[in-house]
Design a protein around this motif. Structure first.
Motif, short mmCIF file in Angstrom:
data_model
loop_
_atom_site.label_atom_id
_atom_site.label_comp_id
_atom_site.label_asym_id
_atom_site.label_seq_id
_atom_site.Cartn_x
_atom_site.Cartn_y
_atom_site.Cartn_z
N ASP A 65 0.81 -1.22 0.00
CA ASP A 65 0.00 0.00 0.00
C ASP A 65 0.84 1.27 0.00
OD1 ASP A 65 -2.07 -1.84 0.22
OD2 ASP A 65 -3.23 -0.53 1.55
N TYR A 66 2.02 1.20 0.61
CA TYR A 66 2.86 2.39 0.71
C TYR A 66 4.06 2.37 -0.23
CZ TYR A 66 0.26 3.85 4.86
OH TYR A 66 -0.73 4.25 5.73
N GLY A 67 4.18 1.31 -1.02
CA GLY A 67 5.27 1.24 -1.99
C GLY A 67 6.63 0.91 -1.39
N PHE A 68 6.64 0.20 -0.24
CA PHE A 68 7.90 -0.20 0.37
C PHE A 68 8.29 -1.60 -0.12
CE2 PHE A 68 5.97 2.28 4.10
CZ PHE A 68 6.45 3.47 3.61
N SER A 69 9.50 -2.01 0.19
CA SER A 69 9.96 -3.35 -0.16
C SER A 69 9.85 -4.26 1.06
CB SER A 69 11.41 -3.31 -0.65
OG SER A 69 11.51 -2.61 -1.86
N TYR A 70 9.33 -5.44 0.84
CA TYR A 70 9.19 -6.43 1.91
C TYR A 70 10.26 -7.49 1.73
CZ TYR A 70 7.40 -10.65 4.20
OH TYR A 70 7.28 -11.79 4.95
N HIS A 71 10.97 -7.81 2.80
CA HIS A 71 11.96 -8.88 2.76
C HIS A 71 11.91 -9.65 4.08
CE1 HIS A 71 13.66 -5.98 -0.17
NE2 HIS A 71 14.09 -7.06 -0.78
N THR A 72 12.43 -10.87 4.04
CA THR A 72 12.64 -11.62 5.28
C THR A 72 14.08 -11.39 5.72
OG1 THR A 72 13.39 -13.64 4.15
CG2 THR A 72 11.00 -13.38 4.53
N ALA A 73 14.34 -11.64 6.99
CA ALA A 73 15.69 -11.45 7.52
C ALA A 73 16.70 -12.34 6.79
CB ALA A 73 15.71 -11.72 9.02
N ASN A 74 16.30 -13.57 6.47
CA ASN A 74 17.20 -14.48 5.76
C ASN A 74 17.59 -13.95 4.39
OD1 ASN A 74 17.72 -16.55 7.59
ND2 ASN A 74 15.80 -17.61 7.13
N GLN A 75 16.66 -13.27 3.72
CA GLN A 75 16.95 -12.71 2.40
C GLN A 75 17.99 -11.60 2.47
OE1 GLN A 75 12.90 -11.64 1.35
NE2 GLN A 75 12.77 -13.29 -0.14
N ILE A 76 17.94 -10.81 3.51
CA ILE A 76 18.84 -9.68 3.64
C ILE A 76 20.16 -10.05 4.32
CG2 ILE A 76 19.06 -7.32 4.59
CD1 ILE A 76 17.10 -7.69 2.25
N PHE A 77 20.18 -11.16 5.01
CA PHE A 77 21.36 -11.58 5.76
C PHE A 77 22.60 -11.67 4.88
CE2 PHE A 77 23.96 -15.01 7.82
CZ PHE A 77 24.34 -14.27 8.92
N THR A 78 22.43 -12.10 3.65
CA THR A 78 23.58 -12.24 2.74
C THR A 78 23.69 -11.07 1.76
OG1 THR A 78 22.19 -13.58 1.24
CG2 THR A 78 23.54 -14.77 2.86
N ALA A 79 22.86 -10.06 1.92
CA ALA A 79 22.88 -8.92 1.00
C ALA A 79 23.85 -7.85 1.48
CB ALA A 79 21.47 -8.34 0.87
N ASN A 80 24.04 -6.85 0.64
CA ASN A 80 24.86 -5.69 1.01
C ASN A 80 24.01 -4.78 1.89
OD1 ASN A 80 25.99 -2.99 0.96
ND2 ASN A 80 27.32 -3.68 -0.71
N LEU A 81 24.28 -4.76 3.19
CA LEU A 81 23.44 -4.02 4.12
C LEU A 81 23.44 -2.52 3.83
CD1 LEU A 81 23.77 -5.46 7.75
CD2 LEU A 81 21.79 -5.46 6.23
N TRP A 82 24.62 -1.97 3.56
CA TRP A 82 24.70 -0.53 3.32
C TRP A 82 23.82 -0.15 2.13
CZ3 TRP A 82 25.81 3.03 -0.38
CH2 TRP A 82 26.04 4.34 0.06
N GLU A 83 23.90 -0.93 1.07
CA GLU A 83 23.09 -0.65 -0.12
C GLU A 83 21.60 -0.80 0.16
OE1 GLU A 83 22.39 -2.83 -4.40
OE2 GLU A 83 24.48 -2.53 -3.74
N TRP A 84 21.24 -1.84 0.91
CA TRP A 84 19.83 -2.08 1.22
C TRP A 84 19.24 -0.94 2.05
CZ3 TRP A 84 17.11 -3.91 5.84
CH2 TRP A 84 15.79 -4.28 5.57
#
Length: 220
Positions: A65-84
């Motif tokens: 509804d607000y145009g945000f991105s939804y992720h699970t913690a496991n999805q972001i755990f291996t991602a680039n945190l600064w970029e996210w």
């Protein structure tokens, strides 16, 4: 010969318009909206509760509804945190309890705070009850505002069933809802699955939903 139930898969809607606000989840619903409307200044928000209480529905509904991105913690755990963190003003992170890396969480918290973002998370337990070993991270967890989401009570269960069927143009009387409230598990996925199963049976038999139909279904 009567056919068995069609093997139809039910896809639950995660739109906010399909989220039934009730006593079991009202505090969490209002807390998130207070944050998004800017009426409170807190940046770290957690909703918690048992699996099936509606956390994912609420978080995904807010994201859509607000145009945000939804992720699970496991999805972001291996991602680039600064970029996210840098690419989003409001960060929505579900299943937070599935990542138990204090250093990772501490780094994420600091990035969110430094960049003045919002972090909305879902977990089965409030942050103050997480199994934390890092003292610095434990102290940061105390800054989260938390709201519990409970599994639906009888009244909420009936309202969810009624809404699902009303959206399909199916009207059932209170006796049907009362019958089901005594037999269906108290969690939203189970309620939605049973509604779909009963709807499918009704369409197959080309007749309205009745107590007799439900009795045979549960006895099978």
């Amino acid at each position: 010969m009567q056919q068995g139930l069609l093997p139809l898969e039910y896809t639950q809607s995660y739109s906010l318009c399909d989220f039934v606000v009730a006593e079991c989840n009202q505090m969490a619903f209002e807390l998130f909206h207070s944050v998004l409307q800017g009426s409170i200044k807190d940046k770290f928000i957690c909703v918690y509760g048992e699996s099936g209480c509606g956390k994912t529905h609420l978080l995904q509904g807010l994201a859509r509804d607000y145009g945000f991105s939804y992720h699970t913690a496991n999805q972001i755990f291996t991602a680039n945190l600064w970029e996210w963190v840098s690419n989003r003003q409001v960060l929505i992170l579900d299943d937070a309890h599935k990542v138990e890396d204090d250093t990772w969480w501490f780094h994420l918290y600091n990035l969110v705070k430094e960049q003045d973002k919002y972090l909305l998370i879902g977990s089965i337990k409030p942050p103050t009850m997480w199994p934390v070993k890092l003292a610095d991270w434990r102290s940061r967890l105390s800054t989260f505002i938390s709201a519990e989401m409970r599994n639906p009570d009888d009244d909420t269960l009936k309202r969810v069933l009624e809404k699902i069927w009303k959206d399909k143009g199916i009207i059932v009387d209170n006796a049907i809802l009362e019958y089901l409230s005594r037999r269906i598990d108290r969690n939203f996925p189970a309620i939605c699955q049973w509604a779909n199963k009963i709807d499918t049976l009704s369409a197959q038999q080309r007749r309205s939903i009745t107590i007799s139909m439900l009795h045979h279904l549960f006895a099978a």
